[in-house]
Enzyme design. Sequence first.
Site, PDB file in Angstrom:
ATOM      1  N   ASP A 260     -32.527  25.434  17.793  1.00  0.00           N
ATOM      2  CA  ASP A 260     -31.944  26.232  16.128  1.00  0.00           C
ATOM      3  C   ASP A 260     -32.960  26.894  15.836  1.00  0.00           C
ATOM      4  O   ASP A 260     -33.896  26.059  15.858  1.00  0.00           O
ATOM      5  CB  ASP A 260     -31.398  25.642  15.057  1.00  0.00           C
ATOM      6  CG  ASP A 260     -30.532  26.148  14.147  1.00  0.00           C
ATOM      7  OD1 ASP A 260     -31.061  27.186  14.032  1.00  0.00           O
ATOM      8  OD2 ASP A 260     -29.153  25.729  14.024  1.00  0.00           O
TER       9      ASP A 260
ATOM     10  N   ASN B 221     -19.646  23.128  11.672  1.00  0.00           N
ATOM     11  CA  ASN B 221     -18.131  23.797  10.797  1.00  0.00           C
ATOM     12  C   ASN B 221     -17.688  24.698  10.616  1.00  0.00           C
ATOM     13  O   ASN B 221     -17.712  25.493  11.408  1.00  0.00           O
ATOM     14  CB  ASN B 221     -19.421  24.988  10.126  1.00  0.00           C
ATOM     15  CG  ASN B 221     -20.831  23.843   9.224  1.00  0.00           C
ATOM     16  OD1 ASN B 221     -19.924  22.301   8.697  1.00  0.00           O
ATOM     17  ND2 ASN B 221     -22.054  24.036   9.381  1.00  0.00           N
TER      18      ASN B 221
ATOM     19  N   GLN C  43     -19.849  28.134   7.901  1.00  0.00           N
ATOM     20  CA  GLN C  43     -19.965  28.388   8.949  1.00  0.00           C
ATOM     21  C   GLN C  43     -20.367  30.012   8.244  1.00  0.00           C
ATOM     22  O   GLN C  43     -19.799  30.816   8.011  1.00  0.00           O
ATOM     23  CB  GLN C  43     -18.915  28.766   9.484  1.00  0.00           C
ATOM     24  CG  GLN C  43     -18.471  29.340  10.499  1.00  0.00           C
ATOM     25  CD  GLN C  43     -17.242  29.260  11.164  1.00  0.00           C
ATOM     26  OE1 GLN C  43     -15.975  29.201  11.173  1.00  0.00           O
ATOM     27  NE2 GLN C  43     -16.986  29.079  13.087  1.00  0.00           N
TER      28      GLN C  43
ATOM     29  N   HIS D 151     -19.585  26.488  17.370  1.00  0.00           N
ATOM     30  CA  HIS D 151     -20.505  25.457  18.206  1.00  0.00           C
ATOM     31  C   HIS D 151     -20.639  24.425  17.696  1.00  0.00           C
ATOM     32  O   HIS D 151     -20.134  24.742  15.807  1.00  0.00           O
ATOM     33  CB  HIS D 151     -21.863  26.451  18.033  1.00  0.00           C
ATOM     34  CG  HIS D 151     -21.835  26.815  16.552  1.00  0.00           C
ATOM     35  ND1 HIS D 151     -21.475  27.926  15.188  1.00  0.00           N
ATOM     36  CD2 HIS D 151     -23.311  26.684  15.441  1.00  0.00           C
ATOM     37  CE1 HIS D 151     -21.792  27.973  14.534  1.00  0.00           C
ATOM     38  NE2 HIS D 151     -22.310  27.367  14.460  1.00  0.00           N
TER      39      HIS D 151
ATOM     40  N   HIS E 289     -23.557  21.860  15.281  1.00  0.00           N
ATOM     41  CA  HIS E 289     -25.117  21.203  15.316  1.00  0.00           C
ATOM     42  C   HIS E 289     -25.158  20.055  15.508  1.00  0.00           C
ATOM     43  O   HIS E 289     -25.081  19.046  15.360  1.00  0.00           O
ATOM     44  CB  HIS E 289     -25.452  21.454  13.690  1.00  0.00           C
ATOM     45  CG  HIS E 289     -24.742  23.117  13.181  1.00  0.00           C
ATOM     46  ND1 HIS E 289     -26.295  23.622  13.035  1.00  0.00           N
ATOM     47  CD2 HIS E 289     -24.175  24.149  12.851  1.00  0.00           C
ATOM     48  CE1 HIS E 289     -25.736  24.748  12.675  1.00  0.00           C
ATOM     49  NE2 HIS E 289     -24.374  24.836  12.904  1.00  0.00           N
TER      50      HIS E 289
END
Length: 134
Positions: A30, A86, A93, A99, A101
Site C-alpha cells: 500500500d 471495507n 471504502q 480489495h 487490506h
Amino acid sequence: MENCIFCKIANGEIPSATLYEDEDFRVILDLGPASKGHALILPKTHAANIYEISDEMAAKAMVLAKKMASKLTEVLNCDGFNIVQNNGEAAGQTVFHFHMHLIPRYKNDGVGIQWKPGTLTDEVKAEILEKVKG
C-alpha cells in the site's frame, strides 16, 4: 472498468511494488500504509465490493489473505495481523474495486482499527434474528 485505478494496477498497467501475483490476483504494498508491510489484495477482474464479487473469487481472496498474512508475519516478525475489507463509503471504502487490506500489527503501533463495544439489547437481537432468519 475502464477508469478503475485498481483494475489498472492489478493488471500491470500501472507499476506497483508487487509481493505476489497469479492469474486472479496481484498483492501490492500500500502506498499509504497503516503500518510497515501493509499490503492490498487486488483481484484482476472488477467487482466494486463484497456484494458484487463472485463466491469463488471471494473464497480465493480469503485463502490468499491467509497465505500472505502468514508470509508477512514470518518475514516482518510482527506481533499480530488485521485483515480488513471495507464496503461502501460509510465503511471507509475509498476505491470502489473490491480489495483486502493486510495490515501487520506491532505492539504500540498506534494503528486505530478498534471500536468501543456497545450492548446488544434483547429488542435489537430479536429484530435482527427475525429479519435474517425470516
